[in-house]
Design a protein around this motif. Structure first.
Motif, PDB file in Angstrom:
ATOM      1  N   LEU A   1       0.836  -1.308  -0.025  1.00  0.00           N
ATOM      2  CA  LEU A   1       0.083   0.260  -0.173  1.00  0.00           C
ATOM      3  C   LEU A   1       0.889   1.293   0.052  1.00  0.00           C
ATOM      4  O   LEU A   1       2.069   1.280   0.506  1.00  0.00           O
ATOM      5  N   PRO A   2       0.451   2.404  -0.375  1.00  0.00           N
ATOM      6  CA  PRO A   2       1.063   3.625  -0.366  1.00  0.00           C
ATOM      7  C   PRO A   2       1.558   4.062   0.771  1.00  0.00           C
ATOM      8  O   PRO A   2       0.742   3.767   1.705  1.00  0.00           O
ATOM      9  N   ASP A   3       2.605   4.685   1.108  1.00  0.00           N
ATOM     10  CA  ASP A   3       3.324   5.249   2.351  1.00  0.00           C
ATOM     11  C   ASP A   3       2.164   6.006   3.354  1.00  0.00           C
ATOM     12  O   ASP A   3       2.107   5.985   4.592  1.00  0.00           O
ATOM     13  N   ASN A   4       1.384   6.853   2.422  1.00  0.00           N
ATOM     14  CA  ASN A   4       0.356   7.671   2.966  1.00  0.00           C
ATOM     15  C   ASN A   4      -0.757   7.186   3.207  1.00  0.00           C
ATOM     16  O   ASN A   4      -2.039   7.878   3.723  1.00  0.00           O
ATOM     17  N   ASP A   5      -1.295   5.758   2.897  1.00  0.00           N
ATOM     18  CA  ASP A   5      -2.404   5.130   3.177  1.00  0.00           C
ATOM     19  C   ASP A   5      -2.845   4.947   4.527  1.00  0.00           C
ATOM     20  O   ASP A   5      -2.097   4.218   5.299  1.00  0.00           O
ATOM     21  N   PRO A   6      -3.734   5.500   5.071  1.00  0.00           N
ATOM     22  CA  PRO A   6      -4.232   5.111   6.384  1.00  0.00           C
ATOM     23  C   PRO A   6      -4.509   3.496   6.931  1.00  0.00           C
ATOM     24  O   PRO A   6      -4.003   3.214   7.779  1.00  0.00           O
ATOM     25  N   GLU A   7      -4.714   2.667   5.822  1.00  0.00           N
ATOM     26  CA  GLU A   7      -4.899   1.150   6.136  1.00  0.00           C
ATOM     27  C   GLU A   7      -3.380   0.715   6.277  1.00  0.00           C
ATOM     28  O   GLU A   7      -3.381  -0.162   7.107  1.00  0.00           O
TER      29      GLU A   7
ATOM     30  N   GLU B   1      -2.337   1.366   9.924  1.00  0.00           N
ATOM     31  CA  GLU B   1      -3.281   0.599  10.758  1.00  0.00           C
ATOM     32  C   GLU B   1      -2.654  -0.804  10.895  1.00  0.00           C
ATOM     33  O   GLU B   1      -2.463  -1.246  11.754  1.00  0.00           O
ATOM     34  N   LEU B   2      -2.237  -1.238   9.749  1.00  0.00           N
ATOM     35  CA  LEU B   2      -1.672  -2.440   9.490  1.00  0.00           C
ATOM     36  C   LEU B   2      -0.559  -2.811  10.294  1.00  0.00           C
ATOM     37  O   LEU B   2      -0.050  -4.050  10.856  1.00  0.00           O
ATOM     38  N   MET B   3       0.108  -1.734   9.904  1.00  0.00           N
ATOM     39  CA  MET B   3       1.481  -1.938  10.644  1.00  0.00           C
ATOM     40  C   MET B   3       1.536  -1.801  12.374  1.00  0.00           C
ATOM     41  O   MET B   3       2.319  -2.677  12.829  1.00  0.00           O
ATOM     42  N   ARG B   4       0.676  -0.930  12.656  1.00  0.00           N
ATOM     43  CA  ARG B   4       0.325  -0.776  14.323  1.00  0.00           C
ATOM     44  C   ARG B   4      -0.239  -2.351  14.699  1.00  0.00           C
ATOM     45  O   ARG B   4       0.047  -2.688  15.813  1.00  0.00           O
ATOM     46  N   THR B   5      -0.852  -2.974  13.944  1.00  0.00           N
ATOM     47  CA  THR B   5      -1.425  -4.285  14.229  1.00  0.00           C
ATOM     48  C   THR B   5      -0.631  -5.367  14.383  1.00  0.00           C
ATOM     49  O   THR B   5      -0.768  -6.258  15.290  1.00  0.00           O
ATOM     50  N   PHE B   6      -0.075  -5.309  13.201  1.00  0.00           N
ATOM     51  CA  PHE B   6       1.006  -6.570  13.064  1.00  0.00           C
ATOM     52  C   PHE B   6       2.234  -6.692  14.097  1.00  0.00           C
ATOM     53  O   PHE B   6       2.561  -7.646  14.418  1.00  0.00           O
ATOM     54  N   HIS B   7       2.697  -5.559  14.163  1.00  0.00           N
ATOM     55  CA  HIS B   7       4.043  -5.429  14.904  1.00  0.00           C
ATOM     56  C   HIS B   7       3.950  -6.129  16.301  1.00  0.00           C
ATOM     57  O   HIS B   7       4.882  -6.704  16.813  1.00  0.00           O
ATOM     58  N   PRO B   8       3.176  -5.886  17.222  1.00  0.00           N
ATOM     59  CA  PRO B   8       3.098  -6.430  18.597  1.00  0.00           C
ATOM     60  C   PRO B   8       2.955  -7.838  18.526  1.00  0.00           C
ATOM     61  O   PRO B   8       3.601  -8.799  19.060  1.00  0.00           O
ATOM     62  N   GLY B   9       2.072  -8.431  17.642  1.00  0.00           N
ATOM     63  CA  GLY B   9       1.837  -9.967  17.472  1.00  0.00           C
ATOM     64  C   GLY B   9       3.295 -10.628  17.004  1.00  0.00           C
ATOM     65  O   GLY B   9       3.445 -11.674  17.337  1.00  0.00           O
ATOM     66  N   ALA B  10       3.949 -10.041  15.987  1.00  0.00           N
ATOM     67  CA  ALA B  10       5.134 -10.592  15.598  1.00  0.00           C
ATOM     68  C   ALA B  10       6.208 -10.638  16.609  1.00  0.00           C
ATOM     69  O   ALA B  10       6.948 -11.593  16.618  1.00  0.00           O
ATOM     70  N   GLU B  11       6.273  -9.593  17.394  1.00  0.00           N
ATOM     71  CA  GLU B  11       7.127  -9.557  18.597  1.00  0.00           C
ATOM     72  C   GLU B  11       6.900 -10.600  19.615  1.00  0.00           C
ATOM     73  O   GLU B  11       7.716 -11.479  20.239  1.00  0.00           O
ATOM     74  N   GLU B  12       5.503 -10.982  19.703  1.00  0.00           N
ATOM     75  CA  GLU B  12       4.921 -11.858  20.948  1.00  0.00           C
ATOM     76  C   GLU B  12       5.123 -13.195  20.281  1.00  0.00           C
ATOM     77  O   GLU B  12       5.906 -14.210  21.133  1.00  0.00           O
TER      78      GLU B  12
END
Length: 226
Positions: A196-202, A205-216
């Motif tokens: 997705l484009p760098d300025n896309d809100p989706e 949101e995806l970046m904020r969502t998957f990062h914690p799960g990947a770390e866990e």
């Protein structure tokens, strides 16, 4: 009918709880299941390679599952540049070929898919990979296996035009989320965000969502690349 231990292990595996899944399997558990979970743990975490290799070595070396998992280990050493061996490329292709020739329809489908990924990611041979992806997708679609389909279309998507690419990546994500396959869902979120484009809100949101799960779950390649 699945034993309780097998059912619990498979459920934990789907959640990315590989260590606990392996721990609940008793000494008489299906060695193929143990090997599949161990290889999957190695692939996502990039940890415990030796344990995965030992689990595969415990299988009947002539079985389609042993051929497929041996090939996957060889491919992953190349992909992750983790102590690759001189014959890994040849071992991977030979294993996939043997699984295609000797497995049942579902095993043939997975072998075709993994063979395509080898051609695509290691050889950069899209012309060779695409027909194998398509054959695998035919099997996944015919059998109604959404989990398998999610893997194939994830890798087919980069070869499509932008609109179709995003549609396939979203379908892969939705299939995985609906099945409760947590590691795969996180990986799908990351890949969709990447496209997705760098300025896309989706994307944000995806970046904020998957990062914690990947770390866990200690998914090595998601934590290191994003």
């Amino acid at each position: 009918m699945l034993s309780d231990d097998t059912y619990i292990a498979r459920s934990l595996w789907l959640l990315g709880e590989w260590d606990v899944a392996l721990a609940v399997l008793g000494p008489d558990a299906d060695p193929e299941l143990r090997a599949e979970i161990a290889v999957d743990r190695w692939f996502f975490r990039i940890e415990d390679h030796d344990e995965a290799e030992q689990a595969v070595a415990a299988l009947d070396p002539g079985s389609p599952t042993a051929h497929l998992l041996t090939a996957r280990l060889a491919y992953s050493r190349l992909l992750f540049r983790h102590n690759p061996r001189a014959d890994d490329r040849a071992v991977a292709e030979a294993g996939y070929r043997a699984a295609v020739e000797g497995g049942d329809e579902k095993q043939r489908g997975w072998a075709e898919y993994h063979w395509a990924v080898l051609l695509d990611n290691i050889d950069e041979d899209s012309a060779g990979a695409l027909p194998r992806y398509e054959r695998a997708l035919e099997i996944a679609t015919r059998s109604g296996d959404g989990y398998f389909e999610s893997y194939i279309i994830r890798h087919l998507a980069p070869h499509k035009e932008p609109a179709e690419r995003l549609a396939m990546l979203r379908r892969s994500l939705h299939l995985r989320a609906a099945l409760g396959a947590r590691p795969q869902t996180l990986a799908a979120q990351a890949l969709l965000a990447e496209n997705l484009p760098d300025n896309d809100p989706e994307r944000a949101e995806l970046m904020r969502t998957f990062h914690p799960g990947a770390e866990e779950l200690h998914i090595g390649w998601l934590m290191s690349e994003h």
